[in-house]
Design an enzyme around this catalytic site. Structure first.
Site, PDB file in Angstrom:
ATOM      1  N   ALA A  87       0.840  -1.195   0.000  1.00 57.95           N
ATOM      2  CA  ALA A  87       0.000   0.000   0.000  1.00 57.95           C
ATOM      3  C   ALA A  87       0.877   1.248   0.000  1.00 57.95           C
ATOM      4  CB  ALA A  87      -0.911   0.002   1.218  1.00 57.95           C
ATOM      5  N   CYS A  88       0.513   2.217  -0.817  1.00 55.91           N
ATOM      6  CA  CYS A  88       1.216   3.494  -0.879  1.00 55.91           C
ATOM      7  C   CYS A  88       1.107   4.192   0.476  1.00 55.91           C
ATOM      8  CB  CYS A  88       0.609   4.360  -1.978  1.00 55.91           C
ATOM      9  SG  CYS A  88       1.230   6.055  -1.994  1.00 55.91           S
ATOM     10  N   ILE A  89       2.228   4.673   0.991  1.00 49.75           N
ATOM     11  CA  ILE A  89       2.230   5.292   2.314  1.00 49.75           C
ATOM     12  C   ILE A  89       1.414   6.579   2.347  1.00 49.75           C
ATOM     13  CG2 ILE A  89       4.421   6.514   1.969  1.00 49.75           C
ATOM     14  CD1 ILE A  89       4.972   5.900   4.992  1.00 49.75           C
ATOM     15  N   SER A 135      -2.228   5.719   2.228  1.00 46.75           N
ATOM     16  CA  SER A 135      -2.600   5.073   3.489  1.00 46.75           C
ATOM     17  C   SER A 135      -2.752   6.092   4.608  1.00 46.75           C
ATOM     18  CB  SER A 135      -1.553   4.020   3.877  1.00 46.75           C
ATOM     19  OG  SER A 135      -1.517   2.979   2.937  1.00 46.75           O
TER      20      SER A 135
END
Length: 119
Positions: free
Chosen positions: A77-79, A82
């Site tokens: 997941a892209c930080i 997220s």
């Protein structure tokens, strides 16, 4: 063939989640290798433990977790996406983790194909 998947839509509100999952299953059955699934924008919701769908509905997060664990790929997941949605490492499914957007570039470079699902 080595394949990376980019999923940009959340579960249950767009066909992209189901389509990406069904594609991954079919590709594996045909002998291809899924290297990683990168979740971006609302796609990050696909890998959280927060969902609690009704008994008669599919659990998209659990499906991704099981497939990733069984076939040895990560759900990433892209930080930034997220953080915008309040998702932390503790909320991620088994086989899932939060990482930077640069990882998407690495996935695109190291695989034969990068398929995008979602708008």
């Amino acid at each position: 063939m080595n394949i990376g998947i980019l999923l940009k839509e959340g579960p249950y509100n767009h066909q992209a989640s189901d389509t990406a999952y069904k594609f991954a299953e079919a590709a594996i059955r045909k002998g291809h290798r899924i290297d990683a699934v990168f979740l971006y924008n609302d796609g990050v919701i696909n890998a959280t433990k927060l969902g609690d769908p009704p008994q008669d509905d599919r659990n998209i997060a659990e499906r991704w977790s099981a497939l990733a664990t069984e076939h040895g790929f990560e759900v990433l997941a892209c930080i930034a996406a997220s953080k915008r949605r309040g998702i932390t490492d503790e909320l991620m499914i088994k086989g899932g983790s939060i990482t930077g957007l640069g990882t998407l570039t690495d996935i695109a470079i190291r695989n034969d194909r990068l398929l995008t699902f979602g708008d």
